[in-house]
Design a protein around this motif. Structure first.
Motif, PDB file in Angstrom:
ATOM      1  N   ALA A  93     -67.917 -32.249  -0.465  1.00  0.00           N
ATOM      2  CA  ALA A  93     -67.471 -30.873  -0.246  1.00  0.00           C
ATOM      3  C   ALA A  93     -66.765 -30.367  -1.496  1.00  0.00           C
ATOM      4  N   VAL A  94     -66.536 -29.070  -1.509  1.00  0.00           N
ATOM      5  CA  VAL A  94     -65.863 -28.421  -2.636  1.00  0.00           C
ATOM      6  C   VAL A  94     -64.743 -27.554  -2.082  1.00  0.00           C
ATOM      7  N   LEU A  95     -63.600 -27.583  -2.741  1.00  0.00           N
ATOM      8  CA  LEU A  95     -62.535 -26.646  -2.419  1.00  0.00           C
ATOM      9  C   LEU A  95     -62.665 -25.457  -3.360  1.00  0.00           C
ATOM     10  N   VAL A  96     -62.846 -24.283  -2.806  1.00  0.00           N
ATOM     11  CA  VAL A  96     -62.878 -23.063  -3.600  1.00  0.00           C
ATOM     12  C   VAL A  96     -61.632 -22.271  -3.245  1.00  0.00           C
ATOM     13  N   ASP A  97     -60.708 -22.203  -4.207  1.00  0.00           N
ATOM     14  CA  ASP A  97     -59.411 -21.563  -3.963  1.00  0.00           C
ATOM     15  C   ASP A  97     -58.728 -22.158  -2.737  1.00  0.00           C
ATOM     16  N   LEU A 157     -62.029 -25.268   2.101  1.00  0.00           N
ATOM     17  CA  LEU A 157     -63.005 -26.357   2.121  1.00  0.00           C
ATOM     18  C   LEU A 157     -64.402 -25.824   2.384  1.00  0.00           C
ATOM     19  N   ARG A 158     -65.339 -26.201   1.519  1.00  0.00           N
ATOM     20  CA  ARG A 158     -66.730 -25.775   1.638  1.00  0.00           C
ATOM     21  C   ARG A 158     -67.641 -27.004   1.642  1.00  0.00           C
ATOM     22  N   PRO A 159     -68.115 -27.431   2.819  1.00  0.00           N
ATOM     23  CA  PRO A 159     -69.071 -28.552   2.849  1.00  0.00           C
ATOM     24  C   PRO A 159     -70.344 -28.168   2.109  1.00  0.00           C
ATOM     25  N   VAL A 160     -70.899 -29.127   1.360  1.00  0.00           N
ATOM     26  CA  VAL A 160     -72.090 -28.883   0.538  1.00  0.00           C
ATOM     27  C   VAL A 160     -73.141 -29.934   0.879  1.00  0.00           C
ATOM     28  N   MET A 210     -74.748 -31.096  -3.861  1.00  0.00           N
ATOM     29  CA  MET A 210     -73.723 -31.860  -4.584  1.00  0.00           C
ATOM     30  C   MET A 210     -74.314 -32.510  -5.828  1.00  0.00           C
ATOM     31  N   SER A 211     -75.557 -32.968  -5.739  1.00  0.00           N
ATOM     32  CA  SER A 211     -76.207 -33.573  -6.912  1.00  0.00           C
ATOM     33  C   SER A 211     -76.327 -32.550  -8.041  1.00  0.00           C
ATOM     34  N   LEU A 212     -76.721 -31.332  -7.690  1.00  0.00           N
ATOM     35  CA  LEU A 212     -76.833 -30.281  -8.704  1.00  0.00           C
ATOM     36  C   LEU A 212     -75.459 -29.925  -9.278  1.00  0.00           C
ATOM     37  N   ALA A 261     -74.985 -20.620  -1.380  1.00  0.00           N
ATOM     38  CA  ALA A 261     -74.599 -20.166  -0.042  1.00  0.00           C
ATOM     39  C   ALA A 261     -73.432 -20.996   0.497  1.00  0.00           C
ATOM     40  N   ALA A 262     -73.484 -22.304   0.243  1.00  0.00           N
ATOM     41  CA  ALA A 262     -72.421 -23.185   0.731  1.00  0.00           C
ATOM     42  C   ALA A 262     -71.096 -22.871   0.044  1.00  0.00           C
ATOM     43  N   LEU A 263     -71.125 -22.563  -1.243  1.00  0.00           N
ATOM     44  CA  LEU A 263     -69.903 -22.282  -1.988  1.00  0.00           C
ATOM     45  C   LEU A 263     -69.286 -20.945  -1.585  1.00  0.00           C
ATOM     46  N   GLY A 264     -70.108 -20.028  -1.081  1.00  0.00           N
ATOM     47  CA  GLY A 264     -69.577 -18.757  -0.612  1.00  0.00           C
ATOM     48  C   GLY A 264     -69.190 -17.791  -1.709  1.00  0.00           C
TER      49      GLY A 264
END
Length: 389
Positions: free
Chosen positions: A301-305, A308-311, A316-318, A358-361
């Motif tokens: 997952a990635v935290l954007v600001d 939590l954004r599951p990817v 995630m590989s990209l 789309a996942a990152l929003g």
């Protein structure tokens, strides 16, 4: 005013735990549910694969033989090493009709307890230990025995499913007769499938940490990797990308023997082990200032600001391929190679990239560079810091 500030602070507080976005492998057979619950409560995804199983005490002929031997020939010293093992020994003896005789024997010898938990088990059985080290260390127990002098003495040691490297040898070299009491034995799991899946996930870097609560579990996982011809791959993962977290130094010995550096809590308990991971894993996450946002790349997952954004795995590989050189263009061909099992069709990159955005929003985090590829939109203020890739 205070209530308003408190409410504003609550709104800003992250809704996720410190381990959100990370996957942790659990190798324990005993207390795995407790460890898994602690990890999940802090946001982690848990992959459980018991690397061993415990032979029931009452069915263990080796323990029965050792118990009869101690009843027939009294030891001078008995060293109790684990609470569960000591309780199980007494319960098994009860089942064989030898419980009272065993307690009488243990009450007549010098009884040493490795730590507070086993000390509690001894006292619950109506006995009193003569001494227990504050460090919970077998090294301190050994130091005391050698200082007392053991030449010609008979020392019984409650084994806890794993060898005690150097302990028995040092006593024998000092002239002691050492009797091992195998209160339980570790065996390979009946279903090896979960272990193999955990190994594959570790080698693929799909887990961020592996937890070990006993040396036999660590030894069993290493042994299975060796059987499958995957030991070099497993060691590489543990050396570079996957955190091997051990509950204590004895547990870490099989890994250290293979040159793997482990992390361990100061207190050898499950709670501190989880707290250690809560510090260790986030500190290893990659944080980047991207397109006016703060991006933190975690395991799945990635935290954007801070959100939590599951990817998906392909995304995630990209993202990892792009983050190796933030701000630099990565070609579609290179991104295709980063995609597991993508083949030769660069359209797979476009599909995975669309899902990643789309996942990152926040679509502007990743820029398309026409006819060249893609890049992370690194903030200009960070260009100097990351210019060398």
């Amino acid at each position: 005013m205070y209530d308003e500030q408190q409410a504003a602070g609550a709104e800003r507080a992250p809704a996720h735990g410190p381990l959100a976005g990370f996957t942790v492998g659990v190798t324990a057979a005993r207390r795995a549910d407790e460890l898994g619950a602690l990890l999940k409560r802090r946001g982690a995804a848990v992959l459980h694969a018991p690397a061993l199983r415990i032979v029931p005490l009452a069915d263990d002929s080796e323990l029965l033989a050792a118990t009869k031997q101690l009843l027939d020939h009294a030891p001078d010293v008995v060293v109790a090493t684990t609470a569960i093992g000591f309780r199980g020994w007494v319960e098994a003896a009860d089942g064989w009709g030898l419980g009272d005789a065993l307690l009488a024997r243990l009450g007549s010898v010098e009884l040493l307890a490795r730590g507070p938990k086993v000390k509690g088990a001894i006292r619950a059985a109506g006995l009193t230990e003569e001494w227990s080290p504050s460090s919970e260390s077998m090294a301190e127990v050994l130091e005391r025995l050698l200082a007392e002098g053991v030449e010609g003495r008979r020392v019984a040691i409650q084994l806890h499913g794993e060898p005690l490297p150097g302990f028995v040898e040092a006593l024998r070299e000092a002239g002691a007769e050492v009797v091992g009491v195998p209160v339980y034995r570790w065996m390979p799991p009946e279903d090896i499938g979960p272990v193999d899946r955990l190994l594959d996930a570790t080698i693929a870097r799909s887990v961020d940490a592996l937890t070990f609560t006993s040396a036999p579990a660590a030894a069993s996982l290493l042994s299975r990797a060796e059987e499958r011809g995957l030991l070099p791959d497993l060691l590489s993962a543990l050396h570079h990308d996957v955190v091997p977290a051990c509950v204590g130094p004895v547990t870490a010995l099989p890994l250290q023997a293979r040159g793997v550096a482990t992390v361990q809590p100061e207190r050898f308990r499950l709670g501190p082990l989880v707290q250690l991971l809560c510090l260790e894993l986030p500190s290893r996450a990659l944080m980047l200032p991207i397109a006016g946002h703060r991006m933190e790349i975690r395991g799945h997952a990635v935290l954007v600001d801070g959100e939590l954004r599951p990817v998906p795995p392909a995304g995630m590989s990209l993202l990892r391929a792009l983050s190796r050189r933030p701000g630099w263009v990565v070609s579609r061909a290179d991104l295709l190679r980063a995609l597991p099992g993508a083949g030769r069709d660069e359209h797979a990159v476009e599909t995975a990239m669309a899902r990643l955005r789309a996942a990152l929003g926040a679509p502007k985090l990743i820029q398309t560079v026409v006819k060249r590829g893609y890049r992370l939109a690194l903030d200009p203020s960070a260009d100097t810091k990351y210019a060398d890739g």
